[in-house]
Write an enzyme that holds these catalytic residues in place. Structure first.
Site, PDB file in Angstrom:
ATOM      1  N   CYS A 189      94.215   4.471  -8.415  1.00 39.25           N
ATOM      2  CA  CYS A 189      95.494   4.159  -7.782  1.00 39.25           C
ATOM      3  C   CYS A 189      95.196   3.505  -6.436  1.00 39.25           C
ATOM      4  CB  CYS A 189      96.357   5.404  -7.636  1.00 39.25           C
ATOM      5  SG  CYS A 189      95.556   6.750  -6.729  1.00 39.25           S
ATOM      6  N   THR A 190      96.191   3.321  -5.608  1.00 32.94           N
ATOM      7  CA  THR A 190      96.015   2.549  -4.378  1.00 32.94           C
ATOM      8  C   THR A 190      95.025   3.198  -3.414  1.00 32.94           C
ATOM      9  OG1 THR A 190      98.297   1.785  -4.583  1.00 32.94           O
ATOM     10  CG2 THR A 190      97.208   1.435  -2.463  1.00 32.94           C
TER      11      THR A 190
END
Length: 314
Positions: A189-190
């Site tokens: 994810c980010t």
């Protein structure tokens, strides 16, 4: 015009330091910390959003270097956050309009009870080892972000669940029996926080070999040379920069202020694009009355800009 200058190392430079952070910890006194934390940020010229909950802290802030240092020092002085880690990047202009310290039920909303990354979580993989894992034919790579994020960048070969919100992710997993076809699951994810809960959930669902990218895409783009990278596109970030690329340089995406979708140069060249009013993603989903309302808001933004001010709706 945004200054996208770079330093000698090829990473982004700018007047403002951006710190992305999260930490899972039992934090029963989270409500009492909100006001002093808000005041400290405002005193030090720091803006952004920090979420506090019983399960910990999450957020991104920006400001002068010494202001960010003061906030991080305050947070690490709390016994629950003494081992807090953060990721840094630069911005050429302040990427937030205000400072918000919010009290929440979860610091990242999955909506599944009793998921505790402090109790069970996947295996962390450093950015330098990530390429070897995701190119292993025994690995399924899953992007845990939402569709508007994956639309502008994704790891080569990754599965895109096309979720609208993180709340949809558990049902997506339960409805995809094919995820059991290979022994290894690699998730990213980010910045890493969604994977903390996503890998914990996967382990609860009976998946044994579950891995996640330590520090998320941001750490990978910071540490892995572009010529070795398996990342394709840009990484969506939740501030006025909209996206970053290798070396955490500011990307070229802009945000549609009608639907909040990230826009490429091609999107902005479309006849359906009108700044602050519409874009190819939302043109057919909005009425002309909606667009006229957005035009009125855009006119106020332009007037504020001429006065040298920033309109809160921009």
């Amino acid at each position: 015009m945004t200054d996208r200058s770079e330093n000698a190392a090829g990473t982004a430079s700018g007047s403002f330091l951006v710190a992305a952070l999260y930490h899972f910890a039992r934090f029963d006194r989270y409500q009492s910390v909100r006001e002093p934390l808000q005041a400290l940020c405002e005193e030090n010229g720091v803006k952004g959003t920090l979420l506090l909950a019983r399960e910990g802290i999450n957020g991104t802030i920006a400001g002068p270097d010494e202001g960010i240092a003061a906030v991080l020092s305050f947070l690490r002085a709390q016994p629950e956050f003494s081992h807090l880690e953060h990721k840094e990047s630069r911005a050429s202009k302040m990427p937030f309009l205000r400072m918000k310290v919010r009290l929440k039920k979860e610091i990242v909303t999955m909506g599944v009870e009793d998921i505790d990354p402090n109790r069970i979580v996947g295996t962390y993989v450093d950015p330098k080892d990530w390429n070897a894992l995701i190119t292993d034919p025994d690995t399924i790579v899953i992007d845990t972000r939402n569709d508007y994020e994956t639309a502008i960048g994704i790891f080569k070969g990754a599965v895109d669940p096309k979720t609208k919100t993180f709340r949809e992710f558990p049902d997506w997993v339960k409805n995809n029996g094919g995820l059991h076809n290979k022994p290894k699951i690699a998730m990213y994810c980010t910045g890493g926080i969604r994977c903390e809960k996503a890998t914990a959930f996967m382990k609860e669902q009976g998946f044994e070999e579950v891995y996640h990218l330590k520090g998320g895409i941001l750490k990978y783009l910071e540490e892995v040379p572009q010529e070795e990278s398996l990342w394709e596109g840009a990484c969506f970030v939740f501030d006025e920069r909209v996206s970053v690329t290798h070396g955490l340089k500011e990307g070229d995406h802009k945000l549609c202020h009608a639907c909040r979708e990230p826009l490429t140069a091609e999107d902005r060249a479309s006849p359906q694009f009108e700044e602050g009013v519409s874009c190819p993603h939302c043109f057919d989903k909005r009425s002309e009355a909606d667009r006229e309302r957005y035009r009125q808001r855009q006119r106020q933004i332009e007037l504020a800009r001429k006065r040298g001010e920033r309109h809160l709706g921009s």
